[in-house]
Every structure is written in structure tokens, then in C-alpha cells.
Design a protein around this motif. Structure first.
Motif, PDB file in Angstrom:
ATOM      1  N   MET A 160     -13.326  20.396 -46.746  1.00  7.23           N
ATOM      2  CA  MET A 160     -12.407  19.275 -46.936  1.00  7.23           C
ATOM      3  C   MET A 160     -11.630  19.041 -45.642  1.00  7.23           C
ATOM      4  N   GLU A 161     -11.052  17.857 -45.508  1.00  8.98           N
ATOM      5  CA  GLU A 161     -10.364  17.519 -44.268  1.00  8.98           C
ATOM      6  C   GLU A 161      -9.055  18.277 -44.103  1.00  8.98           C
ATOM      7  N   GLY A 162      -8.245  18.357 -45.179  1.00  6.89           N
ATOM      8  CA  GLY A 162      -6.946  18.987 -45.032  1.00  6.89           C
ATOM      9  C   GLY A 162      -6.010  18.129 -44.191  1.00  6.89           C
ATOM     10  N   PRO A 163      -4.872  18.661 -43.739  1.00  9.30           N
ATOM     11  CA  PRO A 163      -4.456  20.054 -43.926  1.00  9.30           C
ATOM     12  C   PRO A 163      -3.837  20.344 -45.296  1.00  9.30           C
ATOM     13  N   GLN A 164      -3.652  19.307 -46.118  1.00 11.03           N
ATOM     14  CA  GLN A 164      -3.126  19.543 -47.464  1.00 11.03           C
ATOM     15  C   GLN A 164      -4.203  20.229 -48.311  1.00 11.03           C
ATOM     16  N   PHE A 165      -3.766  21.022 -49.293  1.00 11.83           N
ATOM     17  CA  PHE A 165      -4.713  21.599 -50.231  1.00 11.83           C
ATOM     18  C   PHE A 165      -5.164  20.529 -51.230  1.00 11.83           C
ATOM     19  N   ALA A 179     -19.992  23.788 -56.704  1.00 12.07           N
ATOM     20  CA  ALA A 179     -19.587  24.441 -55.459  1.00 12.07           C
ATOM     21  C   ALA A 179     -18.877  25.760 -55.762  1.00 12.07           C
ATOM     22  N   ASP A 180     -18.899  26.654 -54.792  1.00  3.64           N
ATOM     23  CA  ASP A 180     -18.368  28.006 -54.995  1.00  3.64           C
ATOM     24  C   ASP A 180     -17.023  28.250 -54.316  1.00  3.64           C
ATOM     25  N   VAL A 181     -16.870  27.751 -53.097  1.00  2.00           N
ATOM     26  CA  VAL A 181     -15.624  27.955 -52.355  1.00  2.00           C
ATOM     27  C   VAL A 181     -15.256  26.674 -51.640  1.00  2.00           C
ATOM     28  N   ILE A 182     -13.985  26.567 -51.241  1.00  2.27           N
ATOM     29  CA  ILE A 182     -13.517  25.390 -50.528  1.00  2.27           C
ATOM     30  C   ILE A 182     -12.682  25.823 -49.325  1.00  2.27           C
ATOM     31  N   GLY A 183     -12.938  25.163 -48.192  1.00  4.25           N
ATOM     32  CA  GLY A 183     -12.209  25.469 -46.971  1.00  4.25           C
ATOM     33  C   GLY A 183     -12.088  24.238 -46.105  1.00  4.25           C
ATOM     34  N   MET A 184     -11.491  24.405 -44.921  1.00  4.26           N
ATOM     35  CA  MET A 184     -11.215  23.255 -44.064  1.00  4.26           C
ATOM     36  C   MET A 184     -11.899  23.329 -42.695  1.00  4.26           C
ATOM     37  N   THR A 185     -12.689  24.383 -42.445  1.00  2.00           N
ATOM     38  CA  THR A 185     -13.203  24.558 -41.078  1.00  2.00           C
ATOM     39  C   THR A 185     -14.716  24.745 -40.983  1.00  2.00           C
ATOM     40  N   GLY A 186     -15.418  24.808 -42.115  1.00  2.00           N
ATOM     41  CA  GLY A 186     -16.852  25.074 -42.060  1.00  2.00           C
ATOM     42  C   GLY A 186     -17.661  23.953 -41.428  1.00  2.00           C
ATOM     43  N   MET A 187     -17.135  22.756 -41.495  1.00  2.00           N
ATOM     44  CA  MET A 187     -17.777  21.585 -40.892  1.00  2.00           C
ATOM     45  C   MET A 187     -16.821  20.937 -39.892  1.00  2.00           C
ATOM     46  N   PRO A 188     -17.325  20.489 -38.754  1.00  2.00           N
ATOM     47  CA  PRO A 188     -18.732  20.394 -38.350  1.00  2.00           C
ATOM     48  C   PRO A 188     -19.248  21.620 -37.602  1.00  2.00           C
ATOM     49  N   GLU A 189     -18.567  22.732 -37.705  1.00  2.00           N
ATOM     50  CA  GLU A 189     -18.929  23.915 -36.926  1.00  2.00           C
ATOM     51  C   GLU A 189     -20.401  24.297 -37.105  1.00  2.00           C
ATOM     52  N   ALA A 190     -20.851  24.360 -38.370  1.00  2.00           N
ATOM     53  CA  ALA A 190     -22.237  24.762 -38.627  1.00  2.00           C
ATOM     54  C   ALA A 190     -23.224  23.733 -38.082  1.00  2.00           C
ATOM     55  N   LYS A 191     -22.888  22.452 -38.192  1.00  2.00           N
ATOM     56  CA  LYS A 191     -23.773  21.404 -37.669  1.00  2.00           C
ATOM     57  C   LYS A 191     -23.916  21.516 -36.156  1.00  2.00           C
ATOM     58  N   LEU A 192     -22.831  21.760 -35.485  1.00  3.95           N
ATOM     59  CA  LEU A 192     -22.849  21.844 -34.025  1.00  3.95           C
ATOM     60  C   LEU A 192     -23.597  23.092 -33.553  1.00  3.95           C
TER      61      LEU A 192
END
Length: 288
Positions: A160-165, A179-192
Motif C-alpha cells: 500500500m502507499e501509506g504512510p497512513q495505515f 492476501a496474507d500480509v500488508i506493508g508499504m515498501t515491498g513495491m516497487p523494490e521487487a520489480k526493480l
């Protein structure tokens, strides 16, 4: 060439202990400066490169992290195997705060970030059906099992974009998607990482149940921070268990991570922007 292990630290993980010949190294990339200086050193005879995603002292919002510079810096440092540690909320009762989960899928809900090294004048499309490296993910699993605690293999990460929950409605929606978990930093890191042809795995460190849970209807930042710091000790132990499983010469990835750009560039050679070619050489030089 021997393997080089890269580690990107999430909330609570801002350093790696036990490195020999450790040195914080500032650097720049064609995509700007990474989140912080990179910590380099040797662990069990293997070169390690560590970067705190939010910077030491947690200075960068998820939306303002320069993901392109972070991955470019890892590529420029010769990283072959990149393990990302990421603090997340749980979307399932079975995944409790303090558990770790090795991610194998993503749902990208971010919208305010640069998501590709490619662009006008040099167009590329990489395969991404399986966004993490199965070999490296399995190594993270065995390393995590060695250090103890509850660790789950395979799960979907909503970025999710965030920074709000999340709102309660959003949290319920993501649960309905499976879905199993939610976070704010997994994308676009994995794509890059895929575009840079780096084998990538993500270990999600669960800090809370998000707001869907009747006992966690308002995510408390103090609780998240406290759990993140507790998780960081186990994360450091997991990272310390990686070199013995990864040491040795670099070989072709069976899943093709290090050949992801084969056939990916669409722009005809005579129509490619020379400035874009120069900019992307640090991550795509093999095919340019």
C-alpha cells in the motif's frame, strides 16, 4: 565471480553486526542517492552489502524512499543475491505478531513511486509472474528455521502507499482477496530488482494484525515499533546464517532472475535514447 549478498533492512533493522572490515560507503547512482550510505564487509568469508531502507534513524517515508537508487546501488556494488527484510501487518489470524513470512507474491497498490528503470526512449518489459527467487527464498527459509521462532513459507504481500495505515474497509477488502500480509515498501523494490537481474527474496516481519482484527482495530505505532525492534534481533540472526548457504561462485539462476532482460527491451537499437542508454548501463549493461 563469487556471490555477493545484499540485505535491505526494514523498520527496526538499521545495521548488521559481526561484519569484518566493515565500512559505511557513501555513493551516488544515475538515479540519485540511495537511502543512506551502504555498509560493506565480510561475514563467514562472503562479501555483504547492507542498506537501511529508511536510512539510519528512520528518516524516509515509504513513498519517499528512492527505490531505483537503492537497487541501482546494490547492482553497482556487485550484489547477486538480495534479501529484503520488511515490517508488515498480518491479514490472517494464523500469522501472529513476531512471526516471519517468506513472501512469494505481491499485489501492488502503490501509486506515487517510480516503478521502473526504463522509460521514454528505452522501453523494457520483464517477466514478473513469480516476483521472488525460489532458490533464495528457500535459503531464507532454512536460515530462519535455524535461528528459531515461527516462520511461514509463501504468502501474498499487499503493498500500500501509506504512510497512513489501512482503513477498516481496506483491511477487510485485502483479506477478501486472500492476501496474507500488508506493508508499504515491498513495491516497487521487487520489480526493480528483477529489472536489475538480481535474485530477490523478501522476509516479512509481522508487527501487528492490522485493523481488521477485533483486538487490533486501531494499529498502535508504539506497539508496531516495539515488535519491530524485537523482530530485528531475530532478523540479524537470520542474516548471519545466510553466508554459509550462499558462499561460492555465482551461477546462473535456475529461475532466470539473472537473465530477466533477455528479450525484454522493445525499443529498436537505432531508436534508443543515448542518454537513457547511459543512465541504464549500471543496471542493464549486460544487454545494452
Amino acid at each position: 565471480m563469487d556471490k555477493v549478498i545484499g540485505v535491505i533492512g526494514g523498520s527496526g533493522l538499521y545495521d548488521i553486526a559481526g561484519l569484518e572490515d566493515r565500512q559505511w560507503q557513501s555513493m551516488d547512482t544515475p538515479f540519485g542517492a540511495p537511502s543512506d550510505a551502504l555498509l560493506t564487509g565480510w561475514l563467514d568469508g562472503v562479501k555483504m552489502v547492507f542498506l537501511p531502507r529508511h536510512g539510519r534513524g528512520h528518516r524516509h517515508l515509504p513513498s519517499t524512499v528512492n527505490y531505483r537508487a537503492n537497487i541501482a546501488a546494490m547492482k553497482m556494488m556487485g550484489v547477486t543475491d538480495l534479501v529484503a527484510m520488511s515490517a508488515v501487518g498480518s491479514l490472517k489470524e494464523a500469522y501472529a505478531p513476531g512471526d516471519f513470512l517468506v513472501v512469494d507474491q505481491y499485489i501492488d497498490r502503490t501509486f506515487a513511486r517510480e516503478k521502473s528503470f526504463f522509460g521514454t526512449g528505452l522501453v523494457g518489459h520483464v517477466p514478473f509472474a513469480h516476483p521472488t527467487c525460489p532458490r533464495l527464498s528457500e535459503i531464507c527459509l532454512t536460515a530462519g528455521q535455524e535461528v528459531g521462532g515461527t516462520l511461514h513459507m509463501g504468502g501474498t504481500y499487499v503493498a500500500m502507499e501509506g504512510p497512513q495505515f489501512s482503513t477498516l474497509a481496506e483491511s477487510r477488502l485485502y483479506r477478501s482477496w486472500g492476501a496474507d500480509v500488508i506493508g508499504m515498501t515491498g513495491m516497487p523494490e521487487a520489480k526493480l530488482a528483477r529489472e536489475a537481474e538480481i535474485c530477490y527474496a523478501c522476509v516479512a516481519m509481522i508487527t501487528d494484525y492490522d485493523c481488521w482484527h477485533p483486538d487490533h482495530d486501531a494499529v498502535d505505532v508504539a506497539q508496531v515499533v516495539a515488535t519491530a525492534h524485537a523482530n530485528a534481533e531475530r532478523a540479524r540472526a537470520l542474516v548471519a546464517a545466510l553466508p554459509s548457504r550462499l558462499k561460492g561462485p555465482q551461477t546462473d539462476c535456475a529461475s532466470g532472475c539473472n537473465r530477466a532482460l533477455d528479450g525484454a527491451i522493445m525499443t529498436a537499437p537505432d531508436r534508443r535514447d543515448p542518454e537513457m542508454i547511459e543512465k541504464l548501463t549500471c543496471v542493464a549493461g549486460r544487454v545494452l
